[in-house]
Design an enzyme around this catalytic site. Sequence first.
Site, short mmCIF file in Angstrom:
data_model
loop_
_atom_site.label_atom_id
_atom_site.label_comp_id
_atom_site.label_asym_id
_atom_site.label_seq_id
_atom_site.Cartn_x
_atom_site.Cartn_y
_atom_site.Cartn_z
N GLY A 1 0.84 -1.20 0.00
CA GLY A 1 0.00 0.00 0.00
C GLY A 1 0.87 1.25 0.00
N VAL B 1 -3.18 -0.96 3.42
CA VAL B 1 -4.12 -0.90 2.30
C VAL B 1 -5.42 -0.23 2.74
CG1 VAL B 1 -3.13 -2.96 1.25
CG2 VAL B 1 -5.04 -3.20 2.84
N ALA C 1 -10.30 4.85 19.07
CA ALA C 1 -10.66 5.73 20.19
C ALA C 1 -10.05 7.12 20.00
CB ALA C 1 -10.18 5.11 21.50
N LEU D 1 -10.89 12.88 18.98
CA LEU D 1 -10.54 14.10 18.23
C LEU D 1 -11.76 14.66 17.50
CD1 LEU D 1 -7.09 12.97 16.75
CD2 LEU D 1 -7.45 14.85 18.36
N CYS E 1 -10.48 9.69 7.46
CA CYS E 1 -10.48 8.83 8.67
C CYS E 1 -11.64 9.02 9.64
CB CYS E 1 -9.17 9.03 9.42
SG CYS E 1 -7.75 8.54 8.45
#
Length: 480
Positions: free
Chosen positions: A8, A86, A218, A223, A272
Amino acid sequence: MVKICCIGAGYVGGPTMAVIALKCPSVEVAVVDISVPRINAWNSDQLPIYEPGLDDVVKQCRGKNLFFSTDVEKHVREADIVFVSVNTPTKTRGLGAGKAADLTYWESAARMIADVSVSDKIVVEKSTVPVKTAEAIEKILTHNSKGIKFQILSNPEFLAEGTAIEDLFMPDRVLIGGRETPEGFAAVKALKDVYAQWVPEERILTTNLWSAELSKLAANAFLAQRISSVNAMSALCEATGANVSEVSYAVGKDSRIGPKFLNSSVGFGGSCFQKDILNLVYICECNGLPEVAEYWKQVIKINDYQKTRFVNRIVSSMFNTVSNKKIAVLGFAFKKDTGDTRETPAIDVCKGLLGDKARLSIYDPQVTEEQIQRDLTMNKFDWDHPLHLQPMSPTTVKQVSVVWDAYEATKDAHGICILTEWDEFKKLDFEKIFENMQKPAFVFDGRNVVDAEKLRKIGFIVYSIGKPLDQWLKDMPALA
Ligand SMILES: NC(=O)c1ccc[n+]([C@@H]2O[C@H](COP(=O)([O-])OP(=O)(O)OC[C@H]3O[C@@H](n4cnc5c(N)ncnc54)[C@H](O)[C@@H]3O)[C@@H](O)[C@H]2O)c1
Ligand SMILES: O=c1ccn([C@@H]2O[C@H](COP(=O)(O)OP(=O)(O)O[C@H]3O[C@H](CO)[C@@H](O)[C@H](O)[C@H]3O)[C@@H](O)[C@H]2O)c(=O)[nH]1
């Protein structure tokens, strides 16, 4: 010589391995990928991702102890340590659709490792994965291993885009999780020895596998929760006359809370946060914890609310319609200093404005027209697949033009939306921009980057997220 192979060559694999190669001259690092264009770009002067400082690191090591290749099997076979970085997209169909992580790419990488290996290996989870993934990977590897021994480690990555090189040079922590067996401890030590070549010992944390896997989800949930918390406050600030920057500053001065990550915005984006929280929600549901799942879901709900609220502000301020009006969109990337547009709030804002038939003129210093058109026509979550597997849409959105200059974007526009906090937007000549716009001229600042008072003096009607409202805006309903 220790040989590392990373499967990746993306935003994580590329920069992370380049820094390992730079800091560990005695280690040979090969980064491999199934995407030929991506590997070609890594081997060229035009790297596939924009990241401050990355060019320099790659130039120093490429061809010496850092190699980019599409010969995945050869490099995996030769490696002592195999990182897997990946894609782990959100599933779009079947069990857990819209929430669970799709481990197709991970599973195929694991099967390939088992197939081609002829010596014992440490396999490192670098991708963000659901807690307990290592157990599944272990089963795939050991059932296909022909007697070869594999140790699985979890070593999640915490870099943020735009500051990846800085984050990798001086990480707050490196986290390594492994099996609590003699072989597991030995594998953890082998990986620790790599990082210890530049990361202070006290910053390298070792845990069991499940703690490491869960800590990554977590950390991102915490965040993102801070941003949703401050964004929820921004709506209340607008309703009450408080100023969200002043509130954030006052709250962040409490040393238990801290000042970072409290900037109100049009919403968080990036590859993310949403994906990892959805994944966390699914894991909670699967473990019979619906209340915990609901709690984290709310972080995403507030983020969606913030984007909708922003679009509604624009439309309601401009006489309740933006039909056929030109709106300049400044910034499309999900944050400054990156060309990455994955889950950028700009996609939802633009789609919202297009839904009301606006004409958009978009400028971002790092994002191409092709990428913007692709983002505006792609289905949710399709972006998180290897490039050559992403659907290529034959259509383009006709009401969208992409220009290479903020002045061109704003010419004859009725309103400006600022969606990324690029530094150059702070330095624009707003007097010149005002002269060339339709009147009344509006600025909707989704990142609080412009000096609203200065712009008001020029004649703009300004909306800044979470700031006291102009009289004009006060009179307009802006319900989400
Ligand atoms: N982007 C970030 O800032 C960030 C930070 C921390 C963690 N992560 C996590 O790291 C993982 C990778 O993220 P990314 O942003 O680098 O993704 P990316 O899409 O940029 O890169 C992934 C690469 O893997 C390749 N690939 C997929 N399957 C393969 C296979 N079987 N063999 C060889 N190559 C294959 C793809 O072609 C692609 O180039 C994800 O799990 C993500 O959640 C990302
Ligand atoms: O106070 C803030 C801080 C950030 N954001 C937004 O939040 C999003 C994410 O920003 P950031 O976290 O800086 O970038 P990412 O590259 O997405 O990094 C996050 O996601 C990575 C992938 O898991 C992790 O490795 C990192 O630690 C984590 O910060 C962006 O849209 C930002 O504009 C805000 O709106 N307000």
